[in-house]
Design an enzyme around this catalytic site. Structure first.
Site, short mmCIF file in Angstrom:
data_model
loop_
_atom_site.label_atom_id
_atom_site.label_comp_id
_atom_site.label_asym_id
_atom_site.label_seq_id
_atom_site.Cartn_x
_atom_site.Cartn_y
_atom_site.Cartn_z
N ALA A 167 0.81 -1.22 0.00
CA ALA A 167 0.00 0.00 0.00
C ALA A 167 0.84 1.27 0.00
O ALA A 167 0.38 2.32 -0.44
CB ALA A 167 -0.93 -0.02 1.21
N ASP A 175 -2.48 -3.96 -20.21
CA ASP A 175 -2.10 -4.32 -21.58
C ASP A 175 -3.30 -4.12 -22.51
O ASP A 175 -3.17 -3.61 -23.62
CB ASP A 175 -1.63 -5.78 -21.60
CG ASP A 175 -0.57 -6.04 -20.54
OD1 ASP A 175 0.43 -5.32 -20.53
OD2 ASP A 175 -0.78 -6.93 -19.69
N HIS A 229 1.24 -11.76 -18.60
CA HIS A 229 1.57 -10.33 -18.51
C HIS A 229 3.10 -10.21 -18.53
O HIS A 229 3.75 -10.12 -17.51
CB HIS A 229 1.00 -9.71 -17.24
CG HIS A 229 1.53 -8.33 -17.00
ND1 HIS A 229 1.21 -7.27 -17.80
CD2 HIS A 229 2.39 -7.85 -16.08
CE1 HIS A 229 1.84 -6.19 -17.39
NE2 HIS A 229 2.58 -6.52 -16.33
P1 NDP Z 1 5.11 -0.34 -7.34
O1 NDP Z 1 3.96 0.02 -6.50
O2 NDP Z 1 5.53 0.58 -8.41
O3 NDP Z 1 4.87 -1.78 -8.03
C1 NDP Z 1 4.41 -2.89 -7.29
C2 NDP Z 1 4.33 -4.10 -8.17
O4 NDP Z 1 3.44 -3.88 -9.24
C3 NDP Z 1 5.65 -4.53 -8.80
O5 NDP Z 1 5.74 -5.94 -8.68
C4 NDP Z 1 5.50 -4.13 -10.22
O6 NDP Z 1 6.18 -4.98 -11.11
C5 NDP Z 1 4.03 -4.36 -10.44
N1 NDP Z 1 3.47 -3.76 -11.64
C6 NDP Z 1 2.55 -4.34 -12.45
N2 NDP Z 1 2.24 -3.57 -13.47
C7 NDP Z 1 2.98 -2.46 -13.36
C8 NDP Z 1 3.11 -1.30 -14.14
N3 NDP Z 1 2.46 -1.11 -15.26
N4 NDP Z 1 3.93 -0.33 -13.71
C9 NDP Z 1 4.64 -0.49 -12.58
N5 NDP Z 1 4.55 -1.60 -11.82
C10 NDP Z 1 3.74 -2.58 -12.21
O7 NDP Z 1 6.38 -0.70 -6.47
P2 NDP Z 1 7.00 0.07 -5.22
O8 NDP Z 1 8.36 -0.51 -5.08
O9 NDP Z 1 6.79 1.53 -5.30
O10 NDP Z 1 6.12 -0.41 -4.00
C11 NDP Z 1 6.05 -1.73 -3.59
C12 NDP Z 1 5.56 -1.73 -2.16
O11 NDP Z 1 5.25 -3.06 -1.83
C13 NDP Z 1 6.60 -1.23 -1.16
O12 NDP Z 1 5.98 -0.27 -0.34
C14 NDP Z 1 6.97 -2.49 -0.37
O13 NDP Z 1 7.22 -2.22 0.96
C15 NDP Z 1 5.69 -3.29 -0.53
N6 NDP Z 1 5.75 -4.73 -0.36
C16 NDP Z 1 4.79 -5.26 0.44
C17 NDP Z 1 4.72 -6.61 0.66
C18 NDP Z 1 3.64 -7.12 1.55
O14 NDP Z 1 2.64 -6.47 1.75
N7 NDP Z 1 3.81 -8.29 2.12
C19 NDP Z 1 5.68 -7.53 0.03
C20 NDP Z 1 6.62 -6.88 -0.84
C21 NDP Z 1 6.64 -5.52 -1.02
P3 NDP Z 1 7.65 -4.69 -11.68
O15 NDP Z 1 8.57 -4.93 -10.51
O16 NDP Z 1 7.80 -5.68 -12.77
O17 NDP Z 1 7.66 -3.26 -12.14
#
Ligand code: NDP
Length: 328
Positions: A12, A159, A187
């Site tokens: 989030a 997509d 995807h």
């Molecule tokens: P983002 O919110 O930008 O992205 C999150 C995920 O969405 C990534 O896997 C990303 O894939 C995917 N994704 C899918 N489509 C898209 C798109 N079109 N553009 C960008 N991303 C896309 O990542 P952040 O790093 O900003 O944030 C991730 C958060 O998740 C962090 O706050 C972290 O702490 C948290 N987190 C929470 C977990 C939990 O609740 N247990 C576990 C792991 C992380 P891709 O990497 O291929 O871009």
């Protein structure tokens, strides 16, 4: 007044989460008359930032937003969840092998699947956004044997929307005139955006375009590589359009597709169109009353068959890899 719907968002505090939460709270996910409770699930390092976002959500005084809970405990985060948006994932970093990526994500999606199994509401609907989304959805689904498998879905709506937009630009049509576009498969770079059954203002889209070289060499790669092009242009990932697509995916699932149209969703295959049963692959689907059905009977030409098969092959390899890792 209606009972609030519990919506859980993982990751989030991330970029997509930031673009997503305000639209959920303002009624765009479920409808303008549906109150929501938000459950924000984060890893411990993300909790403080999630609290900051929650402060901003409070400051919007959204009439539909009842309460917000923030937690790093998946059992708490998914308690009573009606809709779960699994956004947080382990991104691929330089030099990471596919096996490492899959096992790192298995460590996230397997326990989340179990927590959904044990704590979510009976009508839970799950959308996986975090990549590799299709296989992460498969891992979560396998860990939730008491939840009907079809409730686990993966996002290919971005997509789908990208393909509609590219087709509109090429043909000069309005986005709203384009119907029945399909994303097939994973995807990933192998996804296949199919316009052979699409319509532009009632005419067959492939006939309107009438240019197979454009399809093969421009349209398909532009849609598949759009994420990288956006990172290159804005220096940050396509978080807002990803969040918008997540909203569209759930809104369509809950509220239905329009007559004569369909959408694309990554869903557990029932074997349709030669896609092996059980893998989570994108199909053309219609939705009604909170349920989806694969559009049947489409004629798949050779051009499409080869591309669907290639993407499905990648998905079966990912499935085999997570099976070997003991994740499913
Ligand atoms: P983002 O919110 O930008 O992205 C999150 C995920 O969405 C990534 O896997 C990303 O894939 C995917 N994704 C899918 N489509 C898209 C798109 N079109 N553009 C960008 N991303 C896309 O990542 P952040 O790093 O900003 O944030 C991730 C958060 O998740 C962090 O706050 C972290 O702490 C948290 N987190 C929470 C977990 C939990 O609740 N247990 C576990 C792991 C992380 P891709 O990497 O291929 O871009």
């Amino acid at each position: 007044t209606r009972t609030p719907v519990n919506v859980t968002v993982t990751g989030a505090a991330g970029q997509i989460g930031y673009a997503l939460l305000f639209r959920i709270a303002s009624g765009h996910l479920l409808g303008p008359d549906v109150p929501v409770n938000l459950r924000l699930l984060e890893i411990p390092q993300g909790l403080k930032a999630a609290e900051g976002t929650a402060m901003e959500l409070d400051d919007c005084a959204f009439p539909l937003l009842r309460n917000i809970e923030i937690t790093d405990d998946a059992n708490v985060g998914f308690a009573g969840a009606n809709v779960a948006l699994l956004v947080g994932a382990r991104p691929r970093t330089k030099g990471m092998e596919r096996g490492d990526l899959l096992s790192a994500n298995g460590g996230i999606f397997k326990p989340q699947g179990k927590a959904i199994n044990d704590n979510a509401a009976d009508d839970i609907k799950v959308l996986v956004v975090g990549n590799p989304a299709n296989t992460n959805a498969l891992i979560a689904q396998a860990a939730a044997p008491d939840v009907p498998a079809e409730r686990f879905t993966a996002m290919t709506r971005l997509d789908h929307n990208r393909a509609i937009s590219q087709l509109a630009t090429r043909t000069g049509a309005a986005v709203s005139d384009i119907k029945r576009l399909t994303i097939w498969g994973n995807h990933s770079a192998t996804q296949y955006p199919d316009i052979f059954h699409a319509e532009i203002a009632g005419k067959n889209a492939a006939e309107v375009v009438n240019d197979e070289a454009w399809l093969a060499d421009t349209f398909i790669p532009t849609v598949a590589k759009r994420g990288a092009a956006i990172i290159e242009a804005r220096g940050a990932s396509s978080a807002a359009s990803a969040a918008n697509a997540a909203i569209d995916h759930v809104h369509t699932w809950v509220n239905g597709t329009a007559d004569g149209d369909w959408t694309s969703m990554g869903i557990p295959s029932d074997g349709s169109y030669g896609v092996p049963e059980g893998i989570i692959s994108s199909f053309p689907v219609t939705t009604k009353d909170g349920k989806y059905e694969i559009v049947q009977g489409l004629d798949i030409n050779e051009f499409s068959r080869a591309r669907i098969d290639a993407s499905v092959k990648e998905l079966t390899e990912e499935r085999d890899a997570v099976r070997e890792l003991g994740l499913i």
